[in-house]
Design a protein around this motif. Structure first.
Motif, PDB file in Angstrom:
ATOM      1  N   LEU A 198       7.822   1.067   0.302  1.00  0.00           N
ATOM      2  CA  LEU A 198       6.747   0.678  -0.723  1.00  0.00           C
ATOM      3  C   LEU A 198       7.250  -0.066  -2.186  1.00  0.00           C
ATOM      4  CD1 LEU A 198       4.058   3.039   0.293  1.00  0.00           C
ATOM      5  CD2 LEU A 198       3.689   0.781   0.438  1.00  0.00           C
ATOM      6  N   LYS A 199       8.606   0.969  -2.316  1.00  0.00           N
ATOM      7  CA  LYS A 199       8.960   0.478  -3.517  1.00  0.00           C
ATOM      8  C   LYS A 199       9.521  -0.828  -3.514  1.00  0.00           C
ATOM      9  CE  LYS A 199      11.469   3.654  -6.591  1.00  0.00           C
ATOM     10  NZ  LYS A 199      12.895   4.903  -6.571  1.00  0.00           N
ATOM     11  N   ILE A 200      10.469  -1.060  -2.428  1.00  0.00           N
ATOM     12  CA  ILE A 200      11.071  -2.544  -2.080  1.00  0.00           C
ATOM     13  C   ILE A 200      10.002  -3.692  -2.140  1.00  0.00           C
ATOM     14  CG2 ILE A 200      12.393  -3.951  -0.360  1.00  0.00           C
ATOM     15  CD1 ILE A 200      13.612  -1.136   0.427  1.00  0.00           C
ATOM     16  N   MET A 201       8.831  -3.200  -1.583  1.00  0.00           N
ATOM     17  CA  MET A 201       7.636  -4.079  -1.533  1.00  0.00           C
ATOM     18  C   MET A 201       6.893  -4.493  -2.928  1.00  0.00           C
ATOM     19  SD  MET A 201       5.981  -2.960   2.261  1.00  0.00           S
ATOM     20  CE  MET A 201       4.590  -3.405   2.001  1.00  0.00           C
ATOM     21  N   GLY A 202       7.314  -3.539  -3.796  1.00  0.00           N
ATOM     22  CA  GLY A 202       6.869  -3.831  -5.312  1.00  0.00           C
ATOM     23  C   GLY A 202       5.513  -3.286  -5.122  1.00  0.00           C
ATOM     24  N   VAL A 203       5.056  -2.310  -4.510  1.00  0.00           N
ATOM     25  CA  VAL A 203       3.426  -1.889  -4.403  1.00  0.00           C
ATOM     26  C   VAL A 203       3.535  -0.486  -5.222  1.00  0.00           C
ATOM     27  CG1 VAL A 203       1.743  -0.919  -2.999  1.00  0.00           C
ATOM     28  CG2 VAL A 203       3.209  -2.868  -2.112  1.00  0.00           C
ATOM     29  N   LYS A 204       2.634  -0.617  -6.119  1.00  0.00           N
ATOM     30  CA  LYS A 204       2.434   0.724  -7.146  1.00  0.00           C
ATOM     31  C   LYS A 204       1.325   1.849  -6.530  1.00  0.00           C
ATOM     32  CE  LYS A 204       5.356  -0.513 -10.816  1.00  0.00           C
ATOM     33  NZ  LYS A 204       5.503  -1.936 -10.831  1.00  0.00           N
ATOM     34  N   SER A 205       0.198   1.007  -6.065  1.00  0.00           N
ATOM     35  CA  SER A 205      -0.786   1.651  -5.776  1.00  0.00           C
ATOM     36  C   SER A 205      -1.242   1.295  -4.470  1.00  0.00           C
ATOM     37  CB  SER A 205      -1.988   1.795  -6.634  1.00  0.00           C
ATOM     38  OG  SER A 205      -1.817   0.886  -7.616  1.00  0.00           O
ATOM     39  N   PRO A 206      -0.549   1.842  -3.429  1.00  0.00           N
ATOM     40  CA  PRO A 206      -0.868   1.156  -2.126  1.00  0.00           C
ATOM     41  C   PRO A 206      -1.877   1.507  -1.164  1.00  0.00           C
ATOM     42  CG  PRO A 206       0.651   3.293  -1.973  1.00  0.00           C
ATOM     43  CD  PRO A 206       0.404   2.834  -3.581  1.00  0.00           C
ATOM     44  N   THR A 207      -2.493   0.584  -0.620  1.00  0.00           N
ATOM     45  CA  THR A 207      -3.438   0.662   0.272  1.00  0.00           C
ATOM     46  C   THR A 207      -3.166   1.046   1.668  1.00  0.00           C
ATOM     47  OG1 THR A 207      -3.194  -1.577   0.857  1.00  0.00           O
ATOM     48  CG2 THR A 207      -4.998  -1.296  -0.999  1.00  0.00           C
ATOM     49  N   ILE A 208      -3.979   1.308   2.546  1.00  0.00           N
ATOM     50  CA  ILE A 208      -3.644   1.566   3.974  1.00  0.00           C
ATOM     51  C   ILE A 208      -2.992   0.406   4.633  1.00  0.00           C
ATOM     52  CG2 ILE A 208      -5.302   3.627   4.390  1.00  0.00           C
ATOM     53  CD1 ILE A 208      -7.285   1.654   6.079  1.00  0.00           C
TER      54      ILE A 208
END
Ligand code: EPU
Length: 334
Positions: A198-208
């Motif tokens: 998720l970090k690599i994807m640059g996602v801070k507040s992830p969804t399902i």
């Protein structure tokens, strides 16, 4: 569908093994299932064929469970109960729930196989197991010739295990499974690899949906795509050992990956044990050990089920010799 004679099972098993079946039928309804069972006892019941190693031809009927359909059974403020036919492809079903923003199956994205097989071995990945989202299932009892409903306790779920794989193996045919999913999803991202992705994807507040995408990326980077290279996912279960055994191993191998399991026992990583024995990337003929994941045995083309089975025996023996740990197969052998 009518019964087909003398056909190759190659399209029906993810190891791409070319073995023949004397007869083959895919049943679409429970009535068709009942009729075929009354007419003759099948030699093999097949779901998605993604957890089976076929080592010989089938000199009788192969019955494939092709019962489809997805329906919302009921809902309350917090949950939605969704029933899927045993023959629904697992990942298609996961996507269906992602599209509706129902939480619970995202960590189980991209697992090959059909819905009906999921409870048999209590599929699991990245910190979630089927039992965590399971409500009930209906199964046909071949002995009583009746349909019964199983709740979560009836299934006796364990690590890659259930009553359908152990105590009552072969007795029941799963018709459909009902899942309990969150309308307000609660994420499960404690598994390190998901957080990193998720970090690599640059996602801070992830969804399902983000978690599902992360899981798909991780799986694609480590696991061979069964559409391209024949395989059945993890060939062995991760072995569970007691504390004393773990302590003696970790003295000798301080870096050994280990995870706490039930009752003070410890789960070891079979992939690591196999890699330490030098098998990762091994290939003989077309039977091999995947280059990125030593727990996955592969068929590069024309390997036979027996060749893969023999390779698995050699692997188990060498792991036992080096570590004194027995590996149990996760894959069913026919
Ligand atoms: N490892 C190695 N070498 C390898 C493979 C793994 O050293 O060749 C080490 C990894 O570095 C890590 C540990 O072993 O420290 C665990 O590896 P990984 O996270 O890849 O998971 P796994 O234990 O090998 C299990 C399941 C998988 C599931 C993943 C993720 C079993 C038998 N397998 O694999 O399930 O996707 O965890 O949760 O429990 C399946 O059942 O078919 C399957 C693919």
């Amino acid at each position: 569908m009518s019964v087909q004679k003398n056909i190759s099972l190659l399209p029906y098993n993810s190891f791409h093994l070319d073995v023949n079946a004397a007869e083959f039928v895919s049943v679409k309804t429970r009535e068709e299932l009942r009729d075929h069972l009354n007419a003759q006892e099948p030699k093999l019941i097949l779901g998605g064929g993604s957890n089976i190693l076929l080592t010989r031809k089938v000199d009788g009927l192969v019955l494939k469970i092709g019962i489809r359909g997805i329906e919302e059974v009921k809902e309350d403020n917090a949950y939605i109960y969704v029933r899927a036919g045993a023959g629904e492809p697992w990942h298609g079903f996961v996507q269906y729930t992602m599209d509706r923003n129902w939480g619970g199956l995202e960590n189980l994205s991209l697992i090959p196989g059909d819905v009906g097989a999921a409870p048999i071995q209590n599929i699991g990945a990245y910190g979630v197991e089927l039992k965590d989202v399971f409500y009930e299932l209906e199964a046909y009892d071949r002995k009583e010739k009746k349909v019964f409903t199983f709740g979560v306790n009836d299934c006796q779920f364990g690590y890659r295990d259930s009553i359908f794989k152990s105590a009552r193996k072969g007795r029941y045919i799963i018709l459909n499974v009902t899942f309990i999913l969150h309308k307000n999803p609660v994420l499960n991202t404690h598994y390190g690899a998901i957080r990193e992705e998720l970090k690599i994807m640059g996602v801070k507040s992830p969804t399902i949906q983000d978690v599902s995408r992360a899981v798909i990326k991780i799986r694609q980077s480590k696991l061979p795509d069964p559409a391209v290279i024949g395989n059945a996912g993890s060939f062995f279960k991760n072995p569970v050992v007691d504390q004393a055994k773990f302590l003696s191993l970790s003295e000798k191998y301080p870096e050994i990956p280990a995870y706490p399991h039930e009752d003070q026992s410890v789960k070891l990583a079979a992939g690591w044990l196999i890699e330490q024995c030098g098998w990762k990337g091994y290939r003989r003929g077309d039977a091999g050990v995947h280059v990125n994941q030593a727990l996955v045995l592969v068929n590069y083309g024309k390997a036979t089920g027996s060749e893969i089975f023999e390779l698995s025996e050699k692997i188990s023996k060498s792991v036992y010799k080096k570590f004194g740990v027995e590996l149990d197969r996760e894959v069913n052998v026919f």
